[in-house]
Design a protein around this motif. Sequence first.
Motif, mmCIF file in Angstrom:
data_model
loop_
_atom_site.group_PDB
_atom_site.id
_atom_site.type_symbol
_atom_site.label_atom_id
_atom_site.label_comp_id
_atom_site.label_asym_id
_atom_site.label_seq_id
_atom_site.Cartn_x
_atom_site.Cartn_y
_atom_site.Cartn_z
ATOM 1 N N ILE A 152 0.850 -1.192 0.000
ATOM 2 C CA ILE A 152 0.000 0.000 0.000
ATOM 3 C C ILE A 152 0.883 1.239 0.000
ATOM 4 C CG2 ILE A 152 -1.805 1.277 1.215
ATOM 5 C CD1 ILE A 152 -2.663 -1.367 2.495
ATOM 6 N N ALA A 153 0.592 2.179 -0.909
ATOM 7 C CA ALA A 153 1.323 3.444 -1.009
ATOM 8 C C ALA A 153 0.385 4.594 -0.661
ATOM 9 C CB ALA A 153 1.874 3.632 -2.418
ATOM 10 N N SER A 154 0.837 5.492 0.202
ATOM 11 C CA SER A 154 0.030 6.666 0.538
ATOM 12 C C SER A 154 0.944 7.807 0.953
ATOM 13 C CB SER A 154 -0.971 6.350 1.658
ATOM 14 O OG SER A 154 -0.304 5.902 2.823
ATOM 15 N N SER A 155 0.450 9.027 0.772
ATOM 16 C CA SER A 155 1.236 10.212 1.117
ATOM 17 C C SER A 155 0.295 11.250 1.734
ATOM 18 C CB SER A 155 1.951 10.749 -0.132
ATOM 19 O OG SER A 155 2.826 11.798 0.210
ATOM 20 N N THR A 156 0.209 12.423 1.144
ATOM 21 C CA THR A 156 -0.666 13.460 1.674
ATOM 22 C C THR A 156 -2.110 12.963 1.714
ATOM 23 O OG1 THR A 156 0.788 15.110 0.672
ATOM 24 C CG2 THR A 156 -1.371 15.861 1.451
ATOM 25 N N GLY A 157 -2.742 13.052 2.862
ATOM 26 C CA GLY A 157 -4.093 12.526 3.024
ATOM 27 C C GLY A 157 -4.121 11.050 3.339
ATOM 28 N N GLY A 158 -2.927 10.425 3.372
ATOM 29 C CA GLY A 158 -2.848 8.988 3.582
ATOM 30 C C GLY A 158 -3.287 8.517 4.956
ATOM 31 N N PRO A 159 -2.867 9.181 6.036
ATOM 32 C CA PRO A 159 -3.272 8.684 7.358
ATOM 33 C C PRO A 159 -4.789 8.539 7.520
ATOM 34 C CG PRO A 159 -1.458 10.224 7.597
ATOM 35 C CD PRO A 159 -1.865 10.260 6.145
ATOM 36 N N GLN A 160 -5.544 9.577 7.122
ATOM 37 C CA GLN A 160 -7.003 9.485 7.227
ATOM 38 C C GLN A 160 -7.547 8.370 6.348
ATOM 39 O OE1 GLN A 160 -5.004 12.189 6.551
ATOM 40 N NE2 GLN A 160 -6.256 14.064 6.675
ATOM 41 N N THR A 161 -6.975 8.241 5.163
ATOM 42 C CA THR A 161 -7.423 7.218 4.217
ATOM 43 C C THR A 161 -7.135 5.824 4.742
ATOM 44 O OG1 THR A 161 -6.987 8.761 2.396
ATOM 45 C CG2 THR A 161 -7.248 6.443 1.823
ATOM 46 N N PHE A 178 1.696 -4.460 3.702
ATOM 47 C CA PHE A 178 2.916 -3.665 3.826
ATOM 48 C C PHE A 178 2.586 -2.239 3.400
ATOM 49 C CE2 PHE A 178 3.827 -8.013 2.677
ATOM 50 C CZ PHE A 178 4.770 -8.412 3.612
ATOM 51 N N ILE A 179 2.791 -1.288 4.285
ATOM 52 C CA ILE A 179 2.407 0.105 4.017
ATOM 53 C C ILE A 179 3.633 0.991 3.936
ATOM 54 C CG2 ILE A 179 1.090 2.098 4.835
ATOM 55 C CD1 ILE A 179 -0.598 0.171 6.494
ATOM 56 N N VAL A 180 3.675 1.821 2.896
ATOM 57 C CA VAL A 180 4.597 2.952 2.858
ATOM 58 C C VAL A 180 3.759 4.219 2.910
ATOM 59 C CG1 VAL A 180 6.216 4.267 1.461
ATOM 60 C CG2 VAL A 180 6.463 1.789 1.638
ATOM 61 N N GLN A 181 3.820 4.906 4.042
ATOM 62 C CA GLN A 181 3.209 6.212 4.219
ATOM 63 C C GLN A 181 4.338 7.224 4.306
ATOM 64 O OE1 GLN A 181 0.080 7.850 4.540
ATOM 65 N NE2 GLN A 181 1.428 9.631 4.716
ATOM 66 N N HIS A 182 4.366 8.175 3.394
ATOM 67 C CA HIS A 182 5.437 9.165 3.412
ATOM 68 C C HIS A 182 5.370 9.983 4.702
ATOM 69 C CE1 HIS A 182 5.213 9.101 -1.273
ATOM 70 N NE2 HIS A 182 5.793 8.025 -0.783
ATOM 71 N N LEU A 270 -3.015 4.926 -2.831
ATOM 72 C CA LEU A 270 -3.997 5.795 -2.196
ATOM 73 C C LEU A 270 -3.605 7.266 -2.367
ATOM 74 C CD1 LEU A 270 -4.422 3.764 1.139
ATOM 75 C CD2 LEU A 270 -5.846 3.641 -0.926
ATOM 76 N N SER A 271 -4.289 8.121 -1.660
ATOM 77 C CA SER A 271 -4.121 9.574 -1.738
ATOM 78 C C SER A 271 -2.666 9.989 -1.576
ATOM 79 C CB SER A 271 -4.980 10.225 -0.645
ATOM 80 O OG SER A 271 -4.753 11.608 -0.583
ATOM 81 N N GLY A 272 -2.254 10.963 -2.383
ATOM 82 C CA GLY A 272 -0.908 11.475 -2.240
ATOM 83 C C GLY A 272 -0.473 12.317 -3.423
ATOM 84 N N MET A 273 0.588 13.088 -3.208
ATOM 85 C CA MET A 273 1.162 13.932 -4.251
ATOM 86 C C MET A 273 2.277 13.183 -4.962
ATOM 87 S SD MET A 273 3.000 17.663 -3.830
ATOM 88 C CE MET A 273 1.496 18.387 -3.183
ATOM 89 N N GLU A 297 -11.252 10.751 -7.452
ATOM 90 C CA GLU A 297 -12.276 11.694 -7.015
ATOM 91 C C GLU A 297 -12.568 11.586 -5.525
ATOM 92 O OE1 GLU A 297 -15.750 11.466 -9.417
ATOM 93 O OE2 GLU A 297 -14.714 12.037 -11.273
ATOM 94 N N THR A 298 -12.181 10.469 -4.902
ATOM 95 C CA THR A 298 -12.394 10.295 -3.460
ATOM 96 C C THR A 298 -11.116 10.508 -2.666
ATOM 97 O OG1 THR A 298 -11.939 7.895 -3.447
ATOM 98 C CG2 THR A 298 -14.187 8.593 -4.005
ATOM 99 N N ALA A 299 -10.041 10.936 -3.330
ATOM 100 C CA ALA A 299 -8.757 11.126 -2.659
ATOM 101 C C ALA A 299 -8.595 12.576 -2.210
ATOM 102 C CB ALA A 299 -7.610 10.744 -3.584
ATOM 103 N N ILE A 300 -8.002 12.763 -1.043
ATOM 104 C CA ILE A 300 -7.718 14.108 -0.557
ATOM 105 C C ILE A 300 -6.765 14.813 -1.505
ATOM 106 C CG2 ILE A 300 -6.672 15.415 1.337
ATOM 107 C CD1 ILE A 300 -7.693 13.184 3.220
ATOM 108 N N LEU A 301 -5.756 14.083 -1.986
ATOM 109 C CA LEU A 301 -4.860 14.592 -3.029
ATOM 110 C C LEU A 301 -4.748 13.493 -4.072
ATOM 111 C CD1 LEU A 301 -1.699 16.718 -2.324
ATOM 112 C CD2 LEU A 301 -2.178 15.608 -4.490
#
Length: 347
Positions: A152-161, A178-182, A270-273, A297-301
């Motif tokens: 799973i990849a996530s960045s900006t908006g990732g924690p909430q997602t 396995f999560i990579v959250q920036h 997931l959400s991210g820049m 359309e459902t992503a914060i970024l």
Amino acid sequence: MSEKSIRILVVEDDAFTRIMIKRTLKGQNVVLTECSNGEEALALMDGERFDAAIVDWMMPKMDGIEFIRRVRARRGEPPYIIMLTAISSDEGKRTAMESGADAYMTKPYDNDQFLEVLNNGVHVSRLGRQTEQIVSRSTAGGLRKRYTAVGIASSTGGPQTLLQFFTDLPRIDSAAFFIVQHGPAWMLASFAERLGSVASMDVRLGAEGMPITPGTIYLAPGDRHMIVDPVSFELRLIDDPPENYCKPAADPLFRSIAAAFGRASVSIVLSGMGRDGTIGSGYIRAAGGIVVAQDPETAILPSMPKSVAELMIATRIIPLPMLGKEMAKILLPVAAGIRSAAEPVPL
């Protein structure tokens, strides 16, 4: 001709479109072969291997849909197939993709997007051949694990997602996550505790040499890339340079998952820049795994999931409110013994 030249078969009965394709590819490292219908294209493929085929739909003698179906029915390595047509309907796109096209573009096309789809598609196809060799060697040595790996990849908006996704996802003992959250190390350590308070599975901050247990969520710590060792099936933390301006980054993790788990690989972007997770998802797609993008359309970024969707790497695009439930539908049949983790997951 360089070994890295892209050999492209253009299957198009309209002379003007063929000219436009040649102009678009001028200066690229490609070798073009042209024909005007599916019958001629199949004959050419009998004596030559192509990296990509750009195929029109409406053609005499044999149309593009029938050509694609016949290519997919053949043995051997098929080219990366782009359906390029004036038919712009959703039904047309669905028909083409179900017939076996890898990408669907409409005329007139944007030159930059066309080149991006073509180059990334060929790149992913070549990676697939390399990944299959790695996976086959692992299988021959009896090293493959009988569970699914979900990166799973996530960045900006990732924690909430991530909190919403894992709140909605039931416990799945047939998969390791396995999560990579920036983010910096202190934030990720704190987030691991927060995620553990809502998830139905144990959450662990990744550490060097940590063994992998299905039914567990592993979060990459800060300042190191987290990967899966394809021999020992333990976590490795590597101090390589940042990728996509990020460390940890998702692409190294996804590449390692593809090599270790092959068809039992899943990526979720997931959400991210930016574009982190896009190329790594290409490795997973090439290995026969599943690539899921959050509906932008459902992503914060929306940049990260949009990148995967626009390059047509994603096998599923799912809105966040449905993501947990839909992933359970994909992953739970393994736990129930309906199929093995090494079998293709139905879409």
